[in-house]
Design an enzyme around this catalytic site. Structure first.
Site, PDB file in Angstrom:
ATOM      1  N   CYS A   1     -13.786   1.034  11.215  1.00 16.44           N
ATOM      2  CA  CYS A   1     -13.323  -0.342  11.445  1.00 16.44           C
ATOM      3  C   CYS A   1     -12.293  -0.312  12.571  1.00 16.44           C
ATOM      4  O   CYS A   1     -11.224  -0.908  12.493  1.00 16.44           O
ATOM      5  CB  CYS A   1     -12.749  -0.964  10.179  1.00 16.44           C
ATOM      6  SG  CYS A   1     -11.487   0.022   9.348  1.00 16.44           S
TER       7      CYS A   1
ATOM      8  N   GLY B   1     -15.628   1.263  -2.591  1.00 12.82           N
ATOM      9  CA  GLY B   1     -17.021   1.125  -2.990  1.00 12.82           C
ATOM     10  C   GLY B   1     -17.781  -0.057  -2.445  1.00 12.82           C
ATOM     11  O   GLY B   1     -18.884  -0.340  -2.911  1.00 12.82           O
TER      12      GLY B   1
ATOM     13  N   ASP C   1     -15.223  10.630  -2.397  1.00 12.51           N
ATOM     14  CA  ASP C   1     -13.982  10.357  -1.678  1.00 12.51           C
ATOM     15  C   ASP C   1     -12.954  11.386  -2.110  1.00 12.51           C
ATOM     16  O   ASP C   1     -13.066  11.986  -3.194  1.00 12.51           O
ATOM     17  CB  ASP C   1     -13.480   8.940  -1.979  1.00 12.51           C
ATOM     18  CG  ASP C   1     -12.572   8.398  -0.885  1.00 12.51           C
ATOM     19  OD1 ASP C   1     -13.050   7.611  -0.059  1.00 12.51           O
ATOM     20  OD2 ASP C   1     -11.380   8.777  -0.850  1.00 12.51           O
TER      21      ASP C   1
ATOM     22  N   ASP D   1     -18.054   6.390   6.479  1.00 16.15           N
ATOM     23  CA  ASP D   1     -17.122   5.333   6.904  1.00 16.15           C
ATOM     24  C   ASP D   1     -15.769   6.013   7.050  1.00 16.15           C
ATOM     25  O   ASP D   1     -14.970   6.050   6.116  1.00 16.15           O
ATOM     26  CB  ASP D   1     -17.097   4.213   5.869  1.00 16.15           C
ATOM     27  CG  ASP D   1     -16.281   3.017   6.326  1.00 16.15           C
ATOM     28  OD1 ASP D   1     -15.757   3.050   7.452  1.00 16.15           O
ATOM     29  OD2 ASP D   1     -16.151   2.053   5.556  1.00 16.15           O
TER      30      ASP D   1
ATOM     31  N   CYS E   1     -17.347   8.644   2.349  1.00 21.28           N
ATOM     32  CA  CYS E   1     -15.959   8.172   2.271  1.00 21.28           C
ATOM     33  C   CYS E   1     -15.985   6.803   1.590  1.00 21.28           C
ATOM     34  O   CYS E   1     -15.711   5.777   2.207  1.00 21.28           O
ATOM     35  CB  CYS E   1     -15.323   8.080   3.649  1.00 21.28           C
ATOM     36  SG  CYS E   1     -15.369   9.621   4.604  1.00 21.28           S
TER      37      CYS E   1
END
Length: 456
Positions: free
Chosen positions: A368, A248, A268, A315, A244
């Site tokens: 995150c 970048g 992606d 991610d 994902c």
């Protein structure tokens, strides 16, 4: 620009943010690109007003509701001037006089608002705790469950601004060389405490305008994000997928650690982001990256490359609760799927990406987010359904050539209060070679090849 003109520009920018389903940071950048006549100091002033409104949006809304005033951009800025900046009502009203480039005169409702909030501050004892901490209702229960008696301290740490972190590009310069180049340009930066490649800039210097940035000596990347890339421990000659990849950031860090040797696939579902990332790859001097647009996490490319990669980094799309300091608008205006949609999507992405990992290879799952539902619970469910994988503690996953790991535990869990980084979670899982051999033997004995749960 005059102070009144700055306010009008902030009104215009807030109006665009409220009307456009895109992240605020992208809209702010676009707003100023379309108005290049606005100087650097004025851009900083206008953006400061807008971000102050976004950071205090919950409490400002509470005050406007208390005063029976609609939360228009004008009303929000009026309330911000008094409640946050501490200005008196009469000095604020004087800027709304219809002068050239300034805002139109106040209406009756706005005058009543100024009178009602005059001499008050943004906080009020009647505000609920979660709202006083700018925590939206949908996130309160899971965050309380995650932090327990640390809830207030952790959420209070999310109210400020995120620091500006840089990552030295080891292909072009050591961290000390980047620090020296910044100092020569008048920018003060100190080594980060967790990442061996990081520098933390003092203040909000426009580092992307510096020659050192244009030459690819460093990238802008939060210290926590740097640690996630380091935990993958990519080595020269390896085959790696950033599943994902987005813009970048982690791809850049991974490819640089591989010294431009081997192969990194940045994939992606948003092809436009991959296209824009190519400029970052070029600037960094990286030639071992290829991009791959996917139709979904179940793209046929994944099945064709089953078991081919040494490292697979996921991610995953998430609630972004760990980035509220950096993206304050995401608290109150989520632009993507809600938590109920994200959880099965994360599981599906992780399930599919795992197929790419070769025996002995690593699967790194990261978000995150601060929510256990998106982090520990996802990893626990994955491991329960994929016995070929085991969890690798942070200390074991950390690259040997970098010394001892800066944090310990079975998984990486960073928070603004404890580490002064964005909120990050990462888990490193290894596909066991012995488990693979057992599965293969079982399949051969049966004369068939039962697909793993992730396959379609």
């Amino acid at each position: 620009m005059t102070p009144a003109a700055r306010i009008q520009a902030a009104i215009d920018l807030l109006s665009e943010i409220e009307a456009t389903p895109r992240p605020a940071d992208a809209l702010v950048s676009q707003f100023f690109r379309n108005r290049r006549y606005i100087g650097a100091k004025d851009r900083q002033g206008v953006a400061g007003l807008v971000y102050s409104v976004l950071r205090h949006r919950g409490r400002l809304g509470w005050w406007l509701d208390r005063c029976n005033v609609m939360p228009t951009p004008r009303a929000l800025l009026l309330a911000e001037a008094v409640l946050v900046q501490g200005r008196r009502a009469d000095s604020v009203s004087g800027l709304f006089n219809g002068a050239k480039f300034g805002p139109e005169p106040l209406n009756d409702s706005e005058r009543r608002l100024l009178k009602a909030v005059d001499t008050h501050t943004i906080d009020h004892p009647k505000q609920p705790e979660a709202l006083a901490l700018e925590v939206p209702e949908w996130a309160e229960a899971p965050l309380r469950a995650a932090f327990g008696d640390r809830f207030h301290a952790e959420m209070a740490a999310m109210l400020g601004e995120a620091p500006l972190d840089l990552r030295a590009n080891p292909l072009k310069a050591a961290r000390e060389q980047v620090q020296a180049a910044l100092a020569e340009a008048g920018v003060t930066a100190a080594p980060t405490g967790l990442s061996p490649l990081g520098l933390r800039v003092q203040g909000r210097a426009p580092v992307s305008a510096l020659p050192a940035f244009r030459e690819g000596l460093f990238e802008i990347q939060d210290e926590g994000s740097q640690l996630v890339a380091l935990l993958a421990d990519p080595r020269p000659g390896m085959q790696v997928v950033d599943f994902c990849a987005g813009a970048g950031g982690k791809t850049l860090a991974i490819a640089a650690m591989m010294d431009n040797k081997g192969r990194v696939v940045a994939s992606d579902v948003l092809e436009g982001r991959l296209t824009r990332a190519k400029e970052r790859f070029r600037r960094a001097g990286l030639h071992n990256i290829e991009t791959r647009a996917l139709s979904s996490e179940r793209d046929p490319w994944v099945k064709r490359h089953k078991g081919k990669f040494d490292r697979v980094v996921v991610d995953a799309p998430c609630s972004g609760t760990g980035t509220w300091r950096r993206n304050p608008d995401s608290r109150w205006r989520p632009l993507g799927p809600g938590l109920a949609e994200l959880l099965p999507l994360q599981a599906a992405i992780l399930d599919s990406a795992a197929r790419l990992v070769r025996p002995g290879g690593r699967l790194v799952y990261a978000t995150c987010s601060l929510l256990p539902e998106e982090n520990e619970r996802q990893v626990e469910a994955f491991l329960a359904n994929h016995p070929a994988f085991r969890l690798l503690p942070v200390a074991e996953a950390w690259p040997e050539n970098l010394g001892a790991a800066p944090v310990t535990g079975d998984t990486l869990r960073l928070t603004p209060a404890r580490h002064d980084t964005d909120g990050f979670f990462a888990a490193v899982m290894v596909r066991e070679e012995a488990a693979e051999a057992t599965e293969a033997a079982t399949s051969d004995a049966a004369g068939t090849e039962p697909p793993p749960a992730a396959d379609v």
